[in-house]
Design an enzyme around this catalytic site. Sequence first.
Site, PDB file in Angstrom:
ATOM      1  N   CYS A   1       0.817  -1.226   0.000  1.00  0.00           N
ATOM      2  CA  CYS A   1       0.000   0.000   0.000  1.00  0.00           C
ATOM      3  C   CYS A   1       0.844   1.267   0.000  1.00  0.00           C
ATOM      4  O   CYS A   1       0.348   2.338  -0.365  1.00  0.00           O
ATOM      5  CB  CYS A   1      -0.939   0.013   1.201  1.00  0.00           C
ATOM      6  SG  CYS A   1      -1.973  -1.442   1.280  1.00  0.00           S
TER       7      CYS A   1
ATOM      8  N   HIS B   1      -4.010   7.140   1.548  1.00  0.00           N
ATOM      9  CA  HIS B   1      -4.238   5.780   1.038  1.00  0.00           C
ATOM     10  C   HIS B   1      -5.636   5.315   1.434  1.00  0.00           C
ATOM     11  O   HIS B   1      -6.062   5.514   2.581  1.00  0.00           O
ATOM     12  CB  HIS B   1      -3.170   4.840   1.614  1.00  0.00           C
ATOM     13  CG  HIS B   1      -3.494   3.395   1.409  1.00  0.00           C
ATOM     14  ND1 HIS B   1      -3.822   2.877   0.172  1.00  0.00           N
ATOM     15  CD2 HIS B   1      -3.558   2.353   2.285  1.00  0.00           C
ATOM     16  CE1 HIS B   1      -4.067   1.586   0.302  1.00  0.00           C
ATOM     17  NE2 HIS B   1      -3.914   1.243   1.554  1.00  0.00           N
TER      18      HIS B   1
ATOM     19  N   ASN C   1     -10.213  -1.088  -1.481  1.00  0.00           N
ATOM     20  CA  ASN C   1      -8.775  -0.848  -1.307  1.00  0.00           C
ATOM     21  C   ASN C   1      -8.047  -1.429  -2.517  1.00  0.00           C
ATOM     22  O   ASN C   1      -8.036  -2.648  -2.708  1.00  0.00           O
ATOM     23  CB  ASN C   1      -8.318  -1.526  -0.005  1.00  0.00           C
ATOM     24  CG  ASN C   1      -6.839  -1.298   0.292  1.00  0.00           C
ATOM     25  OD1 ASN C   1      -6.081  -0.861  -0.566  1.00  0.00           O
ATOM     26  ND2 ASN C   1      -6.428  -1.619   1.507  1.00  0.00           N
TER      27      ASN C   1
HETATM   28  N1  ACO Z   1     -18.958  -9.580   7.067  1.00  0.00           N
HETATM   29  C1  ACO Z   1     -19.541 -10.004   8.206  1.00  0.00           C
HETATM   30  N2  ACO Z   1     -18.860 -10.376   9.282  1.00  0.00           N
HETATM   31  C2  ACO Z   1     -17.510 -10.293   9.225  1.00  0.00           C
HETATM   32  C3  ACO Z   1     -16.843  -9.861   8.067  1.00  0.00           C
HETATM   33  C4  ACO Z   1     -17.621  -9.512   6.964  1.00  0.00           C
HETATM   34  N3  ACO Z   1     -17.073  -9.065   5.814  1.00  0.00           N
HETATM   35  N4  ACO Z   1     -15.516  -9.895   8.308  1.00  0.00           N
HETATM   36  C5  ACO Z   1     -15.367 -10.332   9.561  1.00  0.00           C
HETATM   37  N5  ACO Z   1     -16.563 -10.588  10.108  1.00  0.00           N
HETATM   38  C6  ACO Z   1     -16.865 -11.071  11.441  1.00  0.00           C
HETATM   39  C7  ACO Z   1     -15.724 -11.899  12.006  1.00  0.00           C
HETATM   40  O1  ACO Z   1     -15.767 -13.230  11.549  1.00  0.00           O
HETATM   41  C8  ACO Z   1     -15.994 -11.776  13.476  1.00  0.00           C
HETATM   42  O2  ACO Z   1     -17.007 -12.676  13.823  1.00  0.00           O
HETATM   43  P1  ACO Z   1     -16.952 -13.484  15.220  1.00  0.00           P
HETATM   44  O3  ACO Z   1     -16.988 -12.415  16.282  1.00  0.00           O
HETATM   45  O4  ACO Z   1     -18.157 -14.334  15.153  1.00  0.00           O
HETATM   46  O5  ACO Z   1     -15.648 -14.229  15.175  1.00  0.00           O
HETATM   47  C9  ACO Z   1     -16.557 -10.367  13.622  1.00  0.00           C
HETATM   48  O6  ACO Z   1     -17.009  -9.972  12.313  1.00  0.00           O
HETATM   49  C10 ACO Z   1     -15.524  -9.373  14.090  1.00  0.00           C
HETATM   50  O7  ACO Z   1     -14.309  -9.592  13.337  1.00  0.00           O
HETATM   51  P2  ACO Z   1     -13.068  -8.683  13.506  1.00  0.00           P
HETATM   52  O8  ACO Z   1     -12.012  -9.180  12.574  1.00  0.00           O
HETATM   53  O9  ACO Z   1     -12.750  -8.598  14.968  1.00  0.00           O
HETATM   54  O10 ACO Z   1     -13.672  -7.320  12.975  1.00  0.00           O
HETATM   55  P3  ACO Z   1     -13.126  -5.864  13.168  1.00  0.00           P
HETATM   56  O11 ACO Z   1     -14.106  -5.103  13.936  1.00  0.00           O
HETATM   57  O12 ACO Z   1     -11.697  -5.836  13.567  1.00  0.00           O
HETATM   58  O13 ACO Z   1     -13.215  -5.353  11.662  1.00  0.00           O
HETATM   59  C11 ACO Z   1     -11.749  -4.901   9.831  1.00  0.00           C
HETATM   60  C12 ACO Z   1     -12.439  -5.979  10.660  1.00  0.00           C
HETATM   61  C13 ACO Z   1     -12.825  -4.100   9.119  1.00  0.00           C
HETATM   62  C14 ACO Z   1     -10.876  -5.584   8.803  1.00  0.00           C
HETATM   63  C15 ACO Z   1     -10.953  -3.980  10.777  1.00  0.00           C
HETATM   64  O14 ACO Z   1     -10.132  -4.732  11.642  1.00  0.00           O
HETATM   65  C16 ACO Z   1     -10.102  -3.037   9.998  1.00  0.00           C
HETATM   66  O15 ACO Z   1     -10.607  -2.175   9.332  1.00  0.00           O
HETATM   67  N6  ACO Z   1      -8.779  -3.152  10.066  1.00  0.00           N
HETATM   68  C17 ACO Z   1      -7.891  -2.417   9.240  1.00  0.00           C
HETATM   69  C18 ACO Z   1      -7.477  -3.329   8.152  1.00  0.00           C
HETATM   70  C19 ACO Z   1      -7.294  -2.650   6.849  1.00  0.00           C
HETATM   71  O16 ACO Z   1      -7.714  -1.561   6.593  1.00  0.00           O
HETATM   72  N7  ACO Z   1      -6.656  -3.372   5.967  1.00  0.00           N
HETATM   73  C20 ACO Z   1      -6.459  -2.920   4.662  1.00  0.00           C
HETATM   74  C21 ACO Z   1      -5.252  -3.573   4.120  1.00  0.00           C
HETATM   75  S1  ACO Z   1      -3.815  -2.914   4.803  1.00  0.00           S
HETATM   76  C22 ACO Z   1      -3.731  -1.400   4.257  1.00  0.00           C
HETATM   77  O17 ACO Z   1      -4.110  -1.103   3.177  1.00  0.00           O
HETATM   78  C23 ACO Z   1      -3.218  -0.408   5.175  1.00  0.00           C
END
Ligand code: ACO
Length: 343
Positions: free
Chosen positions: A121, A270, A300
């Site tokens: 990224c 980004h 993304n």
């Molecule tokens: N739809 C429905 N449910 C989902 C999804 C989805 N797409 N994805 C995950 N879940 C569920 C999980 O399975 C979990 O269920 P459980 O509690 O039964 O186990 C629940 O939602 C919570 O999952 P988490 O992974 O804890 O969710 P979180 O609140 O952390 O959100 C997310 C996930 C959106 C990815 C968040 O952590 C985030 O935004 N992180 C930043 C990551 C990022 O931006 N990455 C981009 C790539 S790197 C870069 O470009 C910088």
Amino acid sequence: MLNAYISGVGAYVPPRVVTNQALADEYGIDTTDEWIIQRTGIRERRFADAGVYTSDVAVPACEAAIENAGLRKQDIDLIIFATLSPDFHFPGSGVYLQKKLGLTEGENARFVPCLDIRNQCSGFVYGLGTAASMVRSGQHKHVLLVGAEIHSHAIDLTTRGRTVSTLFGDGAGAVVVSATDEDRGVRGWDLGADGRFANNLCLKIWDMSQKPYFRVNERDEGEIPVDMLWPYMEGKVVFRHAVQRMVETLMQSCMKHDLTKDDIDLFFFHQANLRINEYIANMIGLPPEKVPSNIERYGNTTAATIPLLLEEAVRTGKLERGMKIALVAFGSGFTWGSAIVDW
Ligand code: ACO
């Protein structure tokens, strides 16, 4: 003094729009439009069809950037290709792009150097620093820098992979970085990395410690354990570090150039997750109109997000000559970077 400025911008996204609802309906992923929008701000993304390479989506973006710069392809004297989804393990995608742009054909063939950047990224900002250095040194006059990705072919589009696969989309953005004597252009940049977090966001499909690196079965086919096939991401760790490092690197760039946030007209962050960018904007007090966004439509696109956003801002008249802008990125590695540009 020789300066390096962005003389042209171009963008391309595949025509196929995949909405959040389509991820549930067509791919059978247990997710909802509401979950994805609430956590990420993403409403839809583009997916390339089977058979399309990353260098293929780069071509129209690069052609548009060269045209926008008022140049011919033959004026380009260095190609820099930033991607985490290269066409092949090797060679890099830059040489495929060079050939597909037609630079290796005919009387005017230009066998220009091609450099691939593997900073995920942050690839575009790392690439911009590299391109500007090459131009300022007098070594190159017109550098073509592209960020391009095909994510949709290499993410787990099932419920198992939903945390990652609902975030990413395909696309390409390109710029031409050119030499000028005018007092404008890329003023400077700040780059950083922290390898302690290399395994928190990675795709380990090529594990060179394995001998052979793919097991071969009795049908003469390579076998890959499924947990190595898809990207691995610790989302909460990424979120936390992204916020911290993006703010830090932006502050570093501002300090180096004796600027406050109020001196900057537009902030091109980004597009990883709308919530990350909103968090940063709130933290440092940036009004929403100074922080363009298009993650709602493209998801993304990793190395492509910032040039896609730049092209859109130029095309819609939001980014005009004379403006001072900041580019800020964070990604796998962890790596990060920022740059200050007088447009
Ligand atoms: N739809 C429905 N449910 C989902 C999804 C989805 N797409 N994805 C995950 N879940 C569920 C999980 O399975 C979990 O269920 P459980 O509690 O039964 O186990 C629940 O939602 C919570 O999952 P988490 O992974 O804890 O969710 P979180 O609140 O952390 O959100 C997310 C996930 C959106 C990815 C968040 O952590 C985030 O935004 N992180 C930043 C990551 C990022 O931006 N990455 C981009 C790539 S790197 C870069 O470009 C910088």
